[in-house]
Design a protein around this motif. Sequence first.
Motif, PDB file in Angstrom:
ATOM      1  N   ASN A  41       0.753  -1.224   0.066  1.00 52.70           N
ATOM      2  CA  ASN A  41      -0.141  -0.109   0.167  1.00 52.70           C
ATOM      3  C   ASN A  41       1.076   1.259   0.099  1.00 52.70           C
ATOM      4  O   ASN A  41       1.993   1.152   0.235  1.00 52.70           O
ATOM      5  CB  ASN A  41      -0.995  -0.166   1.182  1.00 52.70           C
ATOM      6  CG  ASN A  41      -1.873  -1.191   0.960  1.00 52.70           C
ATOM      7  OD1 ASN A  41      -2.231  -1.346   0.102  1.00 52.70           O
ATOM      8  ND2 ASN A  41      -2.351  -1.620   2.333  1.00 52.70           N
ATOM      9  N   ALA A  42       0.346   2.318  -0.156  1.00 52.95           N
ATOM     10  CA  ALA A  42       1.043   3.891  -0.194  1.00 52.95           C
ATOM     11  C   ALA A  42       1.601   3.998   1.061  1.00 52.95           C
ATOM     12  O   ALA A  42       2.563   4.507   1.379  1.00 52.95           O
ATOM     13  CB  ALA A  42      -0.020   4.650  -0.498  1.00 52.95           C
ATOM     14  N   ASP A  43       1.053   3.529   2.386  1.00 49.32           N
ATOM     15  CA  ASP A  43       1.680   3.657   3.540  1.00 49.32           C
ATOM     16  C   ASP A  43       2.761   2.652   3.789  1.00 49.32           C
ATOM     17  O   ASP A  43       3.273   2.634   4.821  1.00 49.32           O
ATOM     18  CB  ASP A  43       0.668   3.625   4.538  1.00 49.32           C
ATOM     19  CG  ASP A  43       0.041   2.298   4.941  1.00 49.32           C
ATOM     20  OD1 ASP A  43       0.266   1.468   4.052  1.00 49.32           O
ATOM     21  OD2 ASP A  43      -0.773   2.199   5.745  1.00 49.32           O
ATOM     22  N   GLY A  44       3.060   1.695   3.040  1.00 46.29           N
ATOM     23  CA  GLY A  44       3.977   0.962   3.010  1.00 46.29           C
ATOM     24  C   GLY A  44       3.642  -0.489   3.553  1.00 46.29           C
ATOM     25  O   GLY A  44       4.518  -1.511   3.652  1.00 46.29           O
ATOM     26  N   SER A  45       2.497  -0.715   4.245  1.00 45.57           N
ATOM     27  CA  SER A  45       1.926  -1.915   4.709  1.00 45.57           C
ATOM     28  C   SER A  45       1.649  -2.659   3.511  1.00 45.57           C
ATOM     29  O   SER A  45       1.411  -2.520   2.321  1.00 45.57           O
ATOM     30  CB  SER A  45       0.807  -1.530   5.539  1.00 45.57           C
ATOM     31  OG  SER A  45      -0.288  -1.107   4.858  1.00 45.57           O
ATOM     32  N   TRP A  46       1.485  -3.999   3.772  1.00 48.10           N
ATOM     33  CA  TRP A  46       1.198  -5.035   2.745  1.00 48.10           C
ATOM     34  C   TRP A  46      -0.285  -5.410   2.918  1.00 48.10           C
ATOM     35  O   TRP A  46      -1.074  -5.603   4.061  1.00 48.10           O
ATOM     36  CB  TRP A  46       1.979  -6.211   2.917  1.00 48.10           C
ATOM     37  CG  TRP A  46       3.557  -5.924   2.569  1.00 48.10           C
ATOM     38  CD1 TRP A  46       4.351  -5.571   3.355  1.00 48.10           C
ATOM     39  CD2 TRP A  46       4.037  -6.174   1.167  1.00 48.10           C
ATOM     40  NE1 TRP A  46       5.477  -5.370   2.656  1.00 48.10           N
ATOM     41  CE2 TRP A  46       5.344  -5.971   1.231  1.00 48.10           C
ATOM     42  CE3 TRP A  46       3.413  -6.404   0.045  1.00 48.10           C
ATOM     43  CZ2 TRP A  46       6.277  -5.749   0.253  1.00 48.10           C
ATOM     44  CZ3 TRP A  46       4.342  -6.622  -1.305  1.00 48.10           C
ATOM     45  CH2 TRP A  46       5.522  -6.061  -0.964  1.00 48.10           C
ATOM     46  N   ALA A  47      -0.952  -5.760   1.865  1.00 48.67           N
ATOM     47  CA  ALA A  47      -2.380  -6.204   2.084  1.00 48.67           C
ATOM     48  C   ALA A  47      -2.536  -7.164   0.608  1.00 48.67           C
ATOM     49  O   ALA A  47      -1.738  -7.264  -0.316  1.00 48.67           O
ATOM     50  CB  ALA A  47      -3.254  -5.016   1.658  1.00 48.67           C
TER      51      ALA A  47
END
Length: 169
Positions: A41-47
């Motif tokens: 994601n844009a915030d660096g987390s994975w989804a």
Amino acid sequence: MSDINCVTLTGRLTRDAELKYTQNGGAIVRFSIAVNRSKRNADGSWADEASYFDCVYFGKGAESVNSYLSRGRQVAVSGELRQSRWEQDGQTRSRVEVFVNNLSLLSQGGSKPQDGDGNGGSYQRPASPMRENQNSYTKPQSQNRMQPQSQMAPMSVGPEDFQDDDIPF
């Protein structure tokens, strides 16, 4: 030279498989699988992000595995992509489906029973000689030299051309 059209997917069924029969009595099983992939994601987390694929499986193998293809079941399929095109209400439509040659049951996600060993199973339509030996050479019985298969009589083989007696189960 022919192009390569080969796909292998592992995913979970999004709904129970649908079994139908042709006018000639051939079995056709249709199902859809969801294949997850991780996306940053844009915030660096994975989804996880899912892609959905419609699949079509033919023959006695399809008929025998149908009872195991329930919603949530994890499967691996390999086959080829086929595109259908048609016109509806003046608009051109198309759909790409996976024509399954090999199906393996991986986990028992659904509510229907699994085969006796508890480890899933593999169901495979026998490969045609044309696909299996596309670039191989065969030795003619009357001669000692090798001859390319391209000099042999051409064969048209696909899911619609199979004979039920060719499938060993």
